[in-house]
Design a protein around this motif. Sequence first.
Motif, PDB file in Angstrom:
ATOM      1  N   SER A  55       0.840  -1.201   0.000  1.00 18.90           N
ATOM      2  CA  SER A  55       0.000   0.000   0.000  1.00 18.90           C
ATOM      3  C   SER A  55       0.871   1.246   0.000  1.00 18.90           C
ATOM      4  O   SER A  55       0.600   2.199  -0.737  1.00 18.90           O
ATOM      5  CB  SER A  55      -0.923   0.004   1.224  1.00 18.90           C
ATOM      6  N   TYR A  56       1.902   1.240   0.826  1.00 19.18           N
ATOM      7  CA  TYR A  56       2.821   2.373   0.861  1.00 19.18           C
ATOM      8  C   TYR A  56       3.540   2.525  -0.485  1.00 19.18           C
ATOM      9  O   TYR A  56       3.659   3.621  -1.011  1.00 19.18           O
ATOM     10  CB  TYR A  56       3.854   2.212   1.964  1.00 19.18           C
ATOM     11  N   TYR A  57       4.015   1.424  -1.034  1.00 17.91           N
ATOM     12  CA  TYR A  57       4.731   1.465  -2.312  1.00 17.91           C
ATOM     13  C   TYR A  57       3.848   2.068  -3.407  1.00 17.91           C
ATOM     14  O   TYR A  57       4.254   2.985  -4.113  1.00 17.91           O
ATOM     15  CB  TYR A  57       5.189   0.062  -2.705  1.00 17.91           C
ATOM     16  N   HIS A  58       2.649   1.539  -3.540  1.00 20.58           N
ATOM     17  CA  HIS A  58       1.765   1.968  -4.627  1.00 20.58           C
ATOM     18  C   HIS A  58       1.225   3.385  -4.432  1.00 20.58           C
ATOM     19  O   HIS A  58       0.765   3.995  -5.391  1.00 20.58           O
ATOM     20  CB  HIS A  58       0.621   0.980  -4.818  1.00 20.58           C
ATOM     21  N   SER A  59       1.284   3.902  -3.211  1.00 24.04           N
ATOM     22  CA  SER A  59       0.847   5.278  -2.973  1.00 24.04           C
ATOM     23  C   SER A  59       2.047   6.215  -2.828  1.00 24.04           C
ATOM     24  O   SER A  59       1.898   7.336  -2.346  1.00 24.04           O
ATOM     25  CB  SER A  59      -0.063   5.359  -1.746  1.00 24.04           C
ATOM     26  N   ALA A  60       3.215   5.741  -3.282  1.00 22.20           N
ATOM     27  CA  ALA A  60       4.455   6.543  -3.312  1.00 22.20           C
ATOM     28  C   ALA A  60       4.905   7.009  -1.934  1.00 22.20           C
ATOM     29  O   ALA A  60       5.562   8.038  -1.812  1.00 22.20           O
ATOM     30  CB  ALA A  60       4.321   7.717  -4.277  1.00 22.20           C
ATOM     31  N   GLN A  61       4.585   6.245  -0.914  1.00 23.64           N
ATOM     32  CA  GLN A  61       5.097   6.497   0.430  1.00 23.64           C
ATOM     33  C   GLN A  61       6.300   5.566   0.626  1.00 23.64           C
ATOM     34  O   GLN A  61       6.277   4.627   1.397  1.00 23.64           O
ATOM     35  CB  GLN A  61       4.013   6.248   1.472  1.00 23.64           C
ATOM     36  N   LEU A  62       7.349   5.856  -0.128  1.00 21.99           N
ATOM     37  CA  LEU A  62       8.457   4.917  -0.284  1.00 21.99           C
ATOM     38  C   LEU A  62       9.272   4.729   0.984  1.00 21.99           C
ATOM     39  O   LEU A  62       9.707   3.613   1.278  1.00 21.99           O
ATOM     40  CB  LEU A  62       9.335   5.356  -1.454  1.00 21.99           C
ATOM     41  N   SER A  63       9.510   5.772   1.738  1.00 25.26           N
ATOM     42  CA  SER A  63      10.281   5.592   2.972  1.00 25.26           C
ATOM     43  C   SER A  63       9.504   4.740   3.970  1.00 25.26           C
ATOM     44  O   SER A  63      10.086   3.927   4.693  1.00 25.26           O
ATOM     45  CB  SER A  63      10.681   6.935   3.583  1.00 25.26           C
ATOM     46  N   ARG A  64       8.182   4.890   3.982  1.00 31.39           N
ATOM     47  CA  ARG A  64       7.358   4.043   4.864  1.00 31.39           C
ATOM     48  C   ARG A  64       7.387   2.591   4.401  1.00 31.39           C
ATOM     49  O   ARG A  64       7.434   1.673   5.224  1.00 31.39           O
ATOM     50  CB  ARG A  64       5.935   4.559   4.919  1.00 31.39           C
ATOM     51  N   ALA A  65       7.335   2.368   3.104  1.00 29.88           N
ATOM     52  CA  ALA A  65       7.423   1.001   2.583  1.00 29.88           C
ATOM     53  C   ALA A  65       8.738   0.373   3.014  1.00 29.88           C
ATOM     54  O   ALA A  65       8.774  -0.777   3.476  1.00 29.88           O
ATOM     55  CB  ALA A  65       7.305   0.997   1.063  1.00 29.88           C
ATOM     56  N   GLU A  66       9.822   1.118   2.884  1.00 33.85           N
ATOM     57  CA  GLU A  66      11.130   0.611   3.291  1.00 33.85           C
ATOM     58  C   GLU A  66      11.155   0.287   4.786  1.00 33.85           C
ATOM     59  O   GLU A  66      11.706  -0.737   5.194  1.00 33.85           O
ATOM     60  CB  GLU A  66      12.205   1.642   2.951  1.00 33.85           C
ATOM     61  N   GLU A  67      10.540   1.141   5.603  1.00 32.91           N
ATOM     62  CA  GLU A  67      10.504   0.918   7.053  1.00 32.91           C
ATOM     63  C   GLU A  67       9.763  -0.359   7.421  1.00 32.91           C
ATOM     64  O   GLU A  67      10.063  -0.984   8.441  1.00 32.91           O
ATOM     65  CB  GLU A  67       9.845   2.106   7.756  1.00 32.91           C
ATOM     66  N   VAL A  68       8.802  -0.752   6.626  1.00 27.15           N
ATOM     67  CA  VAL A  68       8.064  -1.990   6.876  1.00 27.15           C
ATOM     68  C   VAL A  68       8.855  -3.189   6.349  1.00 27.15           C
ATOM     69  O   VAL A  68       8.930  -4.237   7.001  1.00 27.15           O
ATOM     70  CB  VAL A  68       6.663  -1.936   6.223  1.00 27.15           C
ATOM     71  N   LEU A  69       9.456  -3.039   5.178  1.00 25.04           N
ATOM     72  CA  LEU A  69      10.106  -4.172   4.513  1.00 25.04           C
ATOM     73  C   LEU A  69      11.401  -4.614   5.184  1.00 25.04           C
ATOM     74  O   LEU A  69      11.669  -5.813   5.275  1.00 25.04           O
ATOM     75  CB  LEU A  69      10.374  -3.827   3.048  1.00 25.04           C
ATOM     76  N   ARG A  70      12.205  -3.692   5.642  1.00 23.40           N
ATOM     77  CA  ARG A  70      13.504  -4.082   6.226  1.00 23.40           C
ATOM     78  C   ARG A  70      13.344  -5.012   7.431  1.00 23.40           C
ATOM     79  O   ARG A  70      13.999  -6.057   7.478  1.00 23.40           O
ATOM     80  CB  ARG A  70      14.336  -2.856   6.543  1.00 23.40           C
ATOM     81  N   PRO A  71      12.479  -4.708   8.406  1.00 25.34           N
ATOM     82  CA  PRO A  71      12.304  -5.672   9.501  1.00 25.34           C
ATOM     83  C   PRO A  71      11.682  -6.992   9.046  1.00 25.34           C
ATOM     84  O   PRO A  71      11.973  -8.046   9.611  1.00 25.34           O
ATOM     85  CB  PRO A  71      11.381  -4.942  10.487  1.00 25.34           C
ATOM     86  N   MET A  72      10.819  -6.933   8.029  1.00 26.65           N
ATOM     87  CA  MET A  72      10.252  -8.176   7.498  1.00 26.65           C
ATOM     88  C   MET A  72      11.359  -9.094   7.007  1.00 26.65           C
ATOM     89  O   MET A  72      11.323 -10.304   7.225  1.00 26.65           O
ATOM     90  CB  MET A  72       9.306  -7.888   6.332  1.00 26.65           C
ATOM     91  N   LEU A  73      12.349  -8.501   6.339  1.00 22.46           N
ATOM     92  CA  LEU A  73      13.431  -9.304   5.784  1.00 22.46           C
ATOM     93  C   LEU A  73      14.413  -9.770   6.850  1.00 22.46           C
ATOM     94  O   LEU A  73      15.095 -10.774   6.656  1.00 22.46           O
ATOM     95  CB  LEU A  73      14.137  -8.541   4.665  1.00 22.46           C
ATOM     96  N   VAL A  74      14.467  -9.081   7.975  1.00 23.36           N
ATOM     97  CA  VAL A  74      15.253  -9.593   9.112  1.00 23.36           C
ATOM     98  C   VAL A  74      14.589 -10.868   9.627  1.00 23.36           C
ATOM     99  O   VAL A  74      15.261 -11.857   9.906  1.00 23.36           O
ATOM    100  CB  VAL A  74      15.379  -8.529  10.225  1.00 23.36           C
ATOM    101  N   ASP A  75      13.257 -10.824   9.729  1.00 24.49           N
ATOM    102  CA  ASP A  75      12.505 -11.993  10.210  1.00 24.49           C
ATOM    103  C   ASP A  75      12.494 -13.139   9.213  1.00 24.49           C
ATOM    104  O   ASP A  75      12.485 -14.301   9.602  1.00 24.49           O
ATOM    105  CB  ASP A  75      11.052 -11.603  10.518  1.00 24.49           C
ATOM    106  N   ASN A  76      12.455 -12.803   7.921  1.00 23.27           N
ATOM    107  CA  ASN A  76      12.345 -13.820   6.879  1.00 23.27           C
ATOM    108  C   ASN A  76      13.199 -13.395   5.680  1.00 23.27           C
ATOM    109  O   ASN A  76      12.669 -12.881   4.691  1.00 23.27           O
ATOM    110  CB  ASN A  76      10.880 -14.001   6.475  1.00 23.27           C
ATOM    111  N   PRO A  77      14.515 -13.604   5.748  1.00 26.04           N
ATOM    112  CA  PRO A  77      15.417 -13.086   4.711  1.00 26.04           C
ATOM    113  C   PRO A  77      15.249 -13.707   3.339  1.00 26.04           C
ATOM    114  O   PRO A  77      15.753 -13.159   2.357  1.00 26.04           O
ATOM    115  CB  PRO A  77      16.812 -13.379   5.264  1.00 26.04           C
ATOM    116  N   ASP A  78      14.522 -14.805   3.222  1.00 21.50           N
ATOM    117  CA  ASP A  78      14.338 -15.428   1.909  1.00 21.50           C
ATOM    118  C   ASP A  78      12.938 -15.177   1.331  1.00 21.50           C
ATOM    119  O   ASP A  78      12.510 -15.858   0.409  1.00 21.50           O
ATOM    120  CB  ASP A  78      14.636 -16.925   1.961  1.00 21.50           C
ATOM    121  N   ASP A  79      12.253 -14.161   1.827  1.00 18.80           N
ATOM    122  CA  ASP A  79      10.954 -13.780   1.271  1.00 18.80           C
ATOM    123  C   ASP A  79      11.210 -13.057  -0.044  1.00 18.80           C
ATOM    124  O   ASP A  79      11.499 -11.871  -0.077  1.00 18.80           O
ATOM    125  CB  ASP A  79      10.197 -12.890   2.250  1.00 18.80           C
ATOM    126  N   HIS A  80      11.108 -13.794  -1.136  1.00 18.58           N
ATOM    127  CA  HIS A  80      11.489 -13.250  -2.445  1.00 18.58           C
ATOM    128  C   HIS A  80      10.635 -12.072  -2.871  1.00 18.58           C
ATOM    129  O   HIS A  80      11.130 -11.149  -3.514  1.00 18.58           O
ATOM    130  CB  HIS A  80      11.497 -14.347  -3.523  1.00 18.58           C
TER     131      HIS A  80
END
Length: 122
Positions: A55-80
Motif C-alpha cells: 500500500s505504501y509502495y503503490h501510494s508513493a510512500q516509499l520511505s514508509r514502505a522501506e521501514e516496513v520491509l527491512r524488519p520483514m526481511l530480518v525476520d524472513n530473509p528469503d521472502d522473495h
Amino acid sequence: MSDSSFAADYEAARERFETGEYAAAAPLFAALVDRSALEPPLHGTTELRLYLARSYYHSAQLSRAEEVLRPMLVDNPDDHYALLLLGRTLQRQSRHDEAKPHLAMAKLLGGYDIDGPELPES
C-alpha cells in the motif's frame, strides 16, 4: 479484539487495496499490524505487513514502505517478494546501488525478471 471485528477490518482494508485506493488502505493495514502485535490475528502478521508495504509502495510512500520491509526481511530473509518490493522501492528513490542485491536475491529465489518495470502480483 474480537476475531469477527478483526476479520471485518481486514476485509475493508483489502477491498480498498484491491480497488486501487492504496493511500486509504495503508492506515487500515497499519492499524491491523498494530492490533496484531497485541493479540494473535486471524491472518499472519507477515501477510498484513506485506499488504501495508505494498500500500505504501503503490501510494508513493516509499520511505514508509522501506521501514516496513527491512524488519520483514530480518525476520524472513528469503521472502522473495519482499526482496523484490524493497529493491523496487529503493529504485524508485534513485538508490539503484542499494537496490541491486535485493533484486538479485529476488531473481534468484523467486525467478523474477528484475529488469521489468512492474511488480508482479504476489
